[in-house]
Design an enzyme around this catalytic site. Sequence first.
Site, short mmCIF file in Angstrom:
data_model
loop_
_atom_site.label_atom_id
_atom_site.label_comp_id
_atom_site.label_asym_id
_atom_site.label_seq_id
_atom_site.Cartn_x
_atom_site.Cartn_y
_atom_site.Cartn_z
CE1 TYR A 171 10.95 52.36 -5.78
CE2 TYR A 171 10.07 50.38 -4.76
CZ TYR A 171 10.35 51.73 -4.72
OH TYR A 171 10.03 52.44 -3.59
CB SER A 216 10.67 49.93 -0.74
OG SER A 216 9.49 49.32 -1.19
#
Length: 266
Positions: free
Chosen positions: A154, A141
């Site tokens: 995350y 990501s």
Amino acid sequence: MSSSPVMLITGASSGIGEATARVFGRQGYRLALAARRLPRLEALAGEIQAQGGQALPVAADVANFQEIERLVGAVLDHFGQIDLLFNNAGFGRLDWLDNLHPLDDIEAQLRVNLLGTIWTTRLVLPHMIARRKGHIINMSSMAGLIATPTYTIYAASKFAVRGFTEALRREVSIYGIRVSGIYPGGVSTEFSQHTGVHQKSGLTTPSALRLSAEDVAQAVLSLARRPRRSLILPAPMKVAVWLNALFPALVDWMIERRFTRVERGL
């Protein structure tokens, strides 16, 4: 026996995984579709089969090592090979660290996003080494390149996936195995529905930079056709990565002023 390549996709029941299955199905890949929601996998497999493709739906939770063992075994029993592994399964719980539940939010994200990727790769890798070929694509990501407030866990998981991808690439290239990392920015998927985000600042990815699941799926196809070490999406996000690397103090100041103080009510 079909000579078309076999692709295993985790997190295939929705979003990027589902879109990727459709894209690769149209390209003639034989697909193994893994996720927890079997009815959705079966519907997707039926759609691909109706178009002349081959797809095997397997219910599996990548947070559970035994379920991944069963998944990989089922794929090899059914197809006899795995040519391309797309470690796509993941989710985010975005909040201040002091609000995150130690097990439901912190441990769960690390188990799915990081351990699931590592465990699935670990179980597929001996097969690829024995065949002296294969390609592993790991979903990271932009949060694996730039860490921002409320993304602590995350981002930690995706930074770790980036490190895992880099080290693995250098371990297995001698066996003819390619390893790639993909780093998308904001994507319009179910992801945002499960993050728990309720922002006061209203800051979000500009619509011009927001990706669709199909955009990312097409990028995965481009990586499969022409393996590269990494792929950042969309391309303009490379500027943000560059700024964060060269001017971290400036980025810290901007984020604190525009986001952190507003969200914290300070």
